[in-house]
Scaffold this motif. Structure first.
Motif, PDB file in Angstrom:
ATOM      1  N   GLY A 112       0.827  -1.187   0.000  1.00 29.82           N
ATOM      2  CA  GLY A 112       0.000   0.000   0.000  1.00 29.82           C
ATOM      3  C   GLY A 112       0.869   1.247   0.000  1.00 29.82           C
ATOM      4  O   GLY A 112       1.822   1.347   0.778  1.00 29.82           O
ATOM      5  N   TYR A 113       0.589   2.200  -0.872  1.00 27.36           N
ATOM      6  CA  TYR A 113       1.358   3.439  -0.958  1.00 27.36           C
ATOM      7  C   TYR A 113       0.402   4.579  -1.259  1.00 27.36           C
ATOM      8  O   TYR A 113      -0.731   4.371  -1.722  1.00 27.36           O
ATOM      9  CB  TYR A 113       2.449   3.341  -2.036  1.00 27.36           C
ATOM     10  CG  TYR A 113       1.907   3.151  -3.434  1.00 27.36           C
ATOM     11  CD1 TYR A 113       1.734   4.236  -4.294  1.00 27.36           C
ATOM     12  CD2 TYR A 113       1.556   1.884  -3.902  1.00 27.36           C
ATOM     13  CE1 TYR A 113       1.221   4.064  -5.570  1.00 27.36           C
ATOM     14  CE2 TYR A 113       1.041   1.704  -5.174  1.00 27.36           C
ATOM     15  CZ  TYR A 113       0.877   2.791  -6.005  1.00 27.36           C
ATOM     16  OH  TYR A 113       0.365   2.624  -7.269  1.00 27.36           O
ATOM     17  N   GLY A 114       0.831   5.802  -0.986  1.00 29.54           N
ATOM     18  CA  GLY A 114      -0.076   6.921  -1.212  1.00 29.54           C
ATOM     19  C   GLY A 114       0.599   8.248  -1.005  1.00 29.54           C
ATOM     20  O   GLY A 114       1.827   8.345  -0.842  1.00 29.54           O
ATOM     21  N   THR A 115      -0.214   9.302  -0.997  1.00 32.27           N
ATOM     22  CA  THR A 115       0.271  10.666  -0.802  1.00 32.27           C
ATOM     23  C   THR A 115      -0.655  11.388   0.151  1.00 32.27           C
ATOM     24  O   THR A 115      -1.812  11.014   0.335  1.00 32.27           O
ATOM     25  CB  THR A 115       0.326  11.437  -2.136  1.00 32.27           C
ATOM     26  OG1 THR A 115      -1.002  11.562  -2.663  1.00 32.27           O
ATOM     27  CG2 THR A 115       1.222  10.741  -3.142  1.00 32.27           C
ATOM     28  N   LEU A 161       1.311   7.639  -8.643  1.00 31.86           N
ATOM     29  CA  LEU A 161       0.865   8.082  -7.327  1.00 31.86           C
ATOM     30  C   LEU A 161      -0.569   8.589  -7.380  1.00 31.86           C
ATOM     31  O   LEU A 161      -0.954   9.276  -8.332  1.00 31.86           O
ATOM     32  CB  LEU A 161       1.782   9.193  -6.803  1.00 31.86           C
ATOM     33  CG  LEU A 161       3.243   8.825  -6.562  1.00 31.86           C
ATOM     34  CD1 LEU A 161       4.018  10.062  -6.125  1.00 31.86           C
ATOM     35  CD2 LEU A 161       3.361   7.725  -5.519  1.00 31.86           C
ATOM     36  N   PRO A 162      -1.376   8.285  -6.381  1.00 30.52           N
ATOM     37  CA  PRO A 162      -2.731   8.851  -6.339  1.00 30.52           C
ATOM     38  C   PRO A 162      -2.683  10.330  -5.985  1.00 30.52           C
ATOM     39  O   PRO A 162      -1.689  10.822  -5.436  1.00 30.52           O
ATOM     40  CB  PRO A 162      -3.400   8.018  -5.242  1.00 30.52           C
ATOM     41  CG  PRO A 162      -2.278   7.640  -4.336  1.00 30.52           C
ATOM     42  CD  PRO A 162      -1.088   7.425  -5.222  1.00 30.52           C
ATOM     43  N   SER A 166      -4.419  11.693  -3.690  1.00 29.51           N
ATOM     44  CA  SER A 166      -4.390  11.665  -2.233  1.00 29.51           C
ATOM     45  C   SER A 166      -4.884  10.299  -1.784  1.00 29.51           C
ATOM     46  O   SER A 166      -5.509   9.566  -2.556  1.00 29.51           O
ATOM     47  CB  SER A 166      -5.271  12.774  -1.634  1.00 29.51           C
ATOM     48  OG  SER A 166      -6.631  12.576  -1.978  1.00 29.51           O
ATOM     49  N   GLY A 167      -4.603   9.954  -0.548  1.00 29.65           N
ATOM     50  CA  GLY A 167      -5.044   8.668  -0.035  1.00 29.65           C
ATOM     51  C   GLY A 167      -4.076   7.550  -0.359  1.00 29.65           C
ATOM     52  O   GLY A 167      -2.926   7.781  -0.752  1.00 29.65           O
ATOM     53  N   ILE A 168      -4.554   6.304  -0.192  1.00 32.87           N
ATOM     54  CA  ILE A 168      -3.712   5.123  -0.306  1.00 32.87           C
ATOM     55  C   ILE A 168      -4.298   4.184  -1.347  1.00 32.87           C
ATOM     56  O   ILE A 168      -5.506   3.953  -1.385  1.00 32.87           O
ATOM     57  CB  ILE A 168      -3.601   4.396   1.050  1.00 32.87           C
ATOM     58  CG1 ILE A 168      -2.970   5.319   2.107  1.00 32.87           C
ATOM     59  CG2 ILE A 168      -2.781   3.118   0.925  1.00 32.87           C
ATOM     60  CD1 ILE A 168      -2.975   4.736   3.498  1.00 32.87           C
ATOM     61  N   VAL A 169      -3.441   3.649  -2.207  1.00 38.71           N
ATOM     62  CA  VAL A 169      -3.807   2.599  -3.144  1.00 38.71           C
ATOM     63  C   VAL A 169      -2.836   1.436  -2.926  1.00 38.71           C
ATOM     64  O   VAL A 169      -1.849   1.558  -2.201  1.00 38.71           O
ATOM     65  CB  VAL A 169      -3.747   3.095  -4.606  1.00 38.71           C
ATOM     66  CG1 VAL A 169      -4.771   4.185  -4.851  1.00 38.71           C
ATOM     67  CG2 VAL A 169      -2.344   3.598  -4.942  1.00 38.71           C
ATOM     68  N   SER A 170      -3.125   0.294  -3.549  1.00 37.97           N
ATOM     69  CA  SER A 170      -2.264  -0.875  -3.358  1.00 37.97           C
ATOM     70  C   SER A 170      -1.924  -1.500  -4.698  1.00 37.97           C
ATOM     71  O   SER A 170      -2.633  -1.323  -5.694  1.00 37.97           O
ATOM     72  CB  SER A 170      -2.944  -1.909  -2.453  1.00 37.97           C
ATOM     73  OG  SER A 170      -4.130  -2.395  -3.053  1.00 37.97           O
TER      74      SER A 170
END
Length: 604
Positions: free
Chosen positions: A172-175, A206-207, A209-213
């Motif tokens: 999971g990664y995000g901004t 990168l999104p 905002s928030g988190i995606v996987s």
């Protein structure tokens, strides 16, 4: 004479009234003023993160406690630090990995003086704060400025693998925060490294905002064998690092990487075959991963006699691949139709769970007390376990070379039937489970879940001849933990929990610490970021745990509190009359005066 009588009556009334008030003990309210000021200082890592105001917060807390600056009115000085716990004041940098104000306000609830909170406003438990305590406190907010941050939020995957396995990690990664500049969504790279050697990289977007996987697949050659010119990872525990790279304008680099620990074994020691898969095999596979402490491979057959699939990835596997895994395993679990397992040659121990004719009903289980599993199952409360749904006929009746570990009776009446049978012939150990519905123990959790775990652990320990079973007294509940949070351990031994001395080895040397387990079998250990290989004194427990540099506190967060003057003074405090010494003195003086006056008048 009339004046004397009235005097006696007045003294008696005063004394009796004071005595009645002391027995009744009503409370009287007064305003709490002039007491020491209590300062709650936010000591979470966000105070030392990008744009944090730790030095300014420290100076503010001292000024308020001294009764100077910011209009402080306290007559004393008390400062507490709060984060994920409440501790005494010191000037060391923040170390707590969470911002929870509720415990601090609860501890300050009985304080009569002014309560002041100095924080950056990023409180994680704002919804749990009692409104009356929040209104009372004076709040000084030192917010961090807005900034952009890209981060790796989580890494999940198999905890134990065999050399040659394909490893799939879910990342999971995000901004967070406002992105500098405008334009298309920014691209970055997720890189996986093992001992400072990059083994995989994947471009990602990168999104906003928030988190995606996303899923990262580590092929066997890259994950475990390495290039011809590079180092080959040894067996045992390894630390993979997943890092987000190539992000422009990322203001906080300390949350760009996460660690993931996994154990590499030369070959799978346990292979589970399910034909077909069901709830029993699903819970058994998960528990085997936890208690066997060796790699576990599971194959399922659900589409025909010649089609097998990997239970984790659902990829099709040829019978030859399954046969090789079975031949090299030290323990094979056969659950379901026995004809599906006939083509495979088994060289190790066997645990069979047949699907032969069953007798349905509520079957209540109890231990026999005379089997090799008696010690592992000694602490199980059998009367509190859910009943089995059915019991099957065994292929053959137990004989003198076998022993019954568990038996069950229908509705607790009538003759008992064997549920778990152990046997050893020609130097090979075998076990048979004849009951259906054991997964309900694990599903319920609590004492029932521990009973299921103890049964599976005891079976594995006996079948593997104590070679790789769960002989550990304790296990890490968390192998990796974020910066500022404790490593948590769980006691799993058959005996009661007790303190254990650990030797921790790092790149900087060795140190000794103690795990202090509470009555629930839980222990915590707080260490600075690093990878720690541990060895327990008085036992064979060893392994690896890690404290990451990453923390949720490094990321920008919304301010949940605002400056407010509070209501530190004029607060009504209830004091019972028995706490007022002068009421006791009044009762004693009135009784003594009446007695003395009567003596002078010559009255009895």
């Amino acid at each position: 004479m009339r004046r004397v009588t009235l005097g006696f009556a007045a003294l008696r009334a005063v004394a009796a009234g004071a005595l009645v008030l002391l027995l009744w003990n009503p409370s009287a309210a007064h305003e709490a003023t002039g007491e020491a000021t209590l300062v709650l200082l936010d000591a979470s890592l966000s105070m030392a993160g990008h744009g944090g105001h730790w030095r300014r917060a420290l100076d503010t807390a001292r000024a308020v406690a001294r009764g100077s600056g910011l209009g402080g009115r306290g007559s004393g000085s008390i400062i507490w630090r709060f984060g994920d716990r409440v501790t005494a004041f010191d000037t060391s940098p923040p170390t707590d990995g969470a911002s929870r104000l509720a415990p601090g306000l609860a501890a300050a609830a009985g304080h009569g003086g002014e309560v002041v909170v100095v924080t950056d406003g990023a409180i994680a438990d704002r919804a749990d704060l009692p409104p009356d305590l929040v209104r009372r406190a004076r709040i000084v907010v030192l917010p961090r400025p807005a900034f952009f941050d890209a981060f790796v939020a989580s890494v999940d995957g198999p905890r134990r693998v065999a050399a040659g396995d394909t490893v799939r990690l879910t990342v999971g990664y995000g901004t967070a925060g406002k992105r500098p500049g405008k334009g298309e969504r920014e691209k970055a790279t997720l890189a996986v490294s093992l001992r400072d050697r990059r083994i995989l990289s994947k471009p990602v977007v990168l999104p906003d905002s928030g988190i995606v996987s996303t899923e990262l697949t580590l092929p066997p050659s890259a994950a475990f064998n390495g290039p011809a010119t590079g180092p080959s990872p040894a067996g045992g525990w390894q630390a993979l690092e997943v890092r987000l790279e190539g992000v422009a304008g990322d203001s906080e680099p300390r949350d760009d990487a996460r660690l993931f620990l996994l154990e590499v074994s030369p070959q799978p020691s346990v292979v589970l075959l399910a034909a077909p898969p069901d709830w029993e095999t699903r819970f058994l596979a998960r528990t085997l991963q936890e208690v066997a402490r060796v790699p576990v491979r599971a194959f399922v057959q659900a589409e025909g006699a010649s089609r097998w699939r990997d239970a984790t990835t659902l990829e099709e596997r040829t019978p030859a691949v399954v046969a090789r895994a079975v031949a090299g395993a030290r323990l094979v679990v056969e659950a379901g139709n026995a004809t599906a397992f006939a083509p495979f040659a088994i060289n190790g121990a066997v645990l069979r769970w047949p699907d032969t004719r069953r007798f349905d009903g509520d079957w209540y289980v109890a231990a026999t007390g005379s089997s090799p599993l008696a010690g592992a199952l000694a602490g199980v409360a059998w009367d509190s376990l859910p009943p089995l749904t059915s019991v099957a006929d065994l292929p053959s009746a137990p004989d003198s070379a076998s022993s019954v570990a568990l038996e069950a009776r229908l509705a607790r009446r009538g003759a008992s039937r064997p549920v778990v049978v152990l046997a050893e012939r020609d130097g090979r150990r075998r076990a048979v489970i004849a009951g259906s519905g054991l997964y309900r123990w694990a599903f319920r959790g609590g004492a029932s879940g521990e009973a299921y775990r103890a049964l599976v652990a005891g079976l594995v320990d006996w079948l593997l001849e104590k070679g790789a079973g769960s002989g550990e007294r304790f296990l890490p509940l968390t192998y990796e933990t974020p910066n500022g949070t404790p490593l948590v351990w769980r006691w799993v031994g058959s005996e009661g929990p007790r303190d254990v001395t650990l030797t921790l080895s790092t790149e900087r040397g060795q140190l000794v610490d103690t795990l202090r387990f509470d009555e629930t079998g839980r222990a915590e250990l707080r260490r600075p970021p690093g990878t720690y290989r541990y060895t327990a004194a008085g036992g064979g427990e060893r392994g690896i745990v890690a404290v990451e540099t990453y923390s949720d506190e490094w990321r920008p967060a919304a301010t949940a509190l605002a400056d407010q003057p509070g209501a530190p003074e004029g607060r009504l405090v209830s004091v019972p009359l028995r706490d007022r010494w002068w009421l006791f003195a009044l009762a004693i003086a009135a009784f003594a005066a009446e007695w003395a006056w009567r003596r002078r008048q010559g009255l009895p």
